[in-house]
Design an enzyme around this catalytic site. Structure first.
Site, mmCIF file in Angstrom:
data_model
loop_
_atom_site.group_PDB
_atom_site.id
_atom_site.type_symbol
_atom_site.label_atom_id
_atom_site.label_comp_id
_atom_site.label_asym_id
_atom_site.label_seq_id
_atom_site.Cartn_x
_atom_site.Cartn_y
_atom_site.Cartn_z
ATOM 1 N N HIS A 47 -0.936 -0.284 -10.079
ATOM 2 C CA HIS A 47 -1.540 -1.218 -9.122
ATOM 3 C C HIS A 47 -1.926 -2.531 -9.818
ATOM 4 C CE1 HIS A 47 -3.724 -1.206 -5.005
ATOM 5 N NE2 HIS A 47 -3.384 -2.445 -5.337
ATOM 6 N N ARG A 95 0.854 -1.182 0.000
ATOM 7 C CA ARG A 95 0.000 0.000 0.000
ATOM 8 C C ARG A 95 0.896 1.241 0.000
ATOM 9 N NH1 ARG A 95 -3.511 -2.874 -1.377
ATOM 10 N NH2 ARG A 95 -5.596 -3.163 -0.494
ATOM 11 N N GLU A 125 -3.735 7.158 -4.477
ATOM 12 C CA GLU A 125 -4.359 6.551 -5.654
ATOM 13 C C GLU A 125 -5.826 6.979 -5.796
ATOM 14 O OE1 GLU A 125 -3.987 2.314 -6.013
ATOM 15 O OE2 GLU A 125 -1.962 2.318 -5.195
#
Length: 328
Positions: free
Chosen positions: A290, A243, A272
């Protein structure tokens, strides 16, 4: 739940086989055009649904859960991470939360190794050089990168994914080191020939490559802070497929720009889907959108877990992937 089919609201488009099976089992509202739910749409969904199926892109905070209708009893998250869901609020309102652990381990570990190879060996720069037409042919000092074999890899978070990364990295001749909330079993340490560091600071200062594989929780927010990033050696590389919030991104950019780090391979970002444009300008950064878990097999496996969790819960049993409030 009652004997009627539960109303399941899905916030994003899922793989066709999963949606088809879901329609057979439950009363379902799908997101056919795959748009991101607005706050208003999310509030309407929690008011109406018996089961909500969100993804990592959805923020299910206390404000939204406060609007939940009395029938919402299950949030069956499509994904392993649940940092986008206010677990304490869900529990307070009697809402069970499930996730999809385990099925993305190998895919994410593969992507970690891809980045671990791509950054030190300058693979993206090589592709761009060929595409530009500026390559003049092989030269003794051309496109020099850094050897992987024999380097020290420090893994932050030795869970399923961290261990899978370690197995791959060991085969590439890296020496395995790790920091974790709890030391893993002696059998696992012996299998991976892994060295445990109780002090993250001490480990960071001695590694050639750092792989971030811990979840994002309040305890791991900016775990790699500006202070900790400065502990890294000037030649060190950082790989993050976990993350973005685990790293102080602004501090990382400053150090990369000042050539105080060797480079970074990032599949996740702090804000994001927004990505700091300064990251994309740096030649020693490989940035991906991602993609760590983006395989057809993985996405279908995630959906199967969601189906099992909903069906088990609807049948009056504890779902297999229930998330506890102290998840971390």
């Amino acid at each position: 739940m009652s004997s009627r089919k539960p109303l399941v609201i899905v916030t994003r488009k899922l793989p066709d086989p999963i949606e088809t099976r879901m329609m057979e089992l439950f009363d379902v509202k799908l997101n056919l055009d795959d748009h991101a739910f607005s706050t208003t749409e999310m509030i309407e969904a929690v008011k109406e649904a018996d089961v909500l199926v969100p993804t990592v892109t959805d923020r299910i905070d206390a404000r939204i859960l406060a609007q939940a209708g009395p029938d919402l009893k299950l949030i069956a998250n499509y994904g392993a991470g649940v940092d986008h869901i206010d677990l304490a609020s869900a529990r307070q309102r009697g809402i069970t939360v499930t996730n999809t652990p385990g099925v993305l381990t190998e895919d994410t570990a593969d992507m970690t190794m891809a980045l671990l190879l791509a950054v030190p060996r300058r693979l993206i720069e090589g592709v761009e050089l060929l595409q530009s037409g500026d390559w003049k042919g092989w030269a003794p000092t051309g496109m020099l990168g850094t050897r992987i074999w024999g380097k020290r890899l420090g893994i932050i978070g030795m869970g399923r994914i961290g261990a899978a990364v370690a197995r791959r990295a060991k085969a590439f001749g890296l020496s395995i080191h790790y920091h974790n909330r709890h030391r893993v079993s002696q059998d696992v340490e012996e299998e991976l020939e892994a060295t445990y560091w109780e002090s993250l600071d001490q480990m960071l200062a001695r590694m050639d490559i750092i792989s971030v594989n811990c979840p994002h929780t309040p305890a791991t927010f900016h775990l790699l802070s500006a202070r900790r990033l400065k502990l890294l050696q000037k030649h060190a590389y950082i790989i993050n497929t976990s993350r973005g919030e685990v790293i102080d991104e602004n501090a990382l950019i400053r150090m990369l720009k000042a050539e105080q780090l060797g480079g970074a391979g990032l599949d996740v970002f702090e804000n994001e889907p927004a990505v700091n444009p300064k990251l994309l300008e740096l030649p020693n950064v490989v940035a991906l959108p991602h993609m760590g878990s983006a395989t057809r097999e993985g996405r279908n496996d995630m959906g199967e877990k969601v189906l099992i969790n909903i069906k088990t819960f609807a049948d009056g049993h504890n779902p297999p992937d229930r998330v506890l409030e102290d998840w971390s």
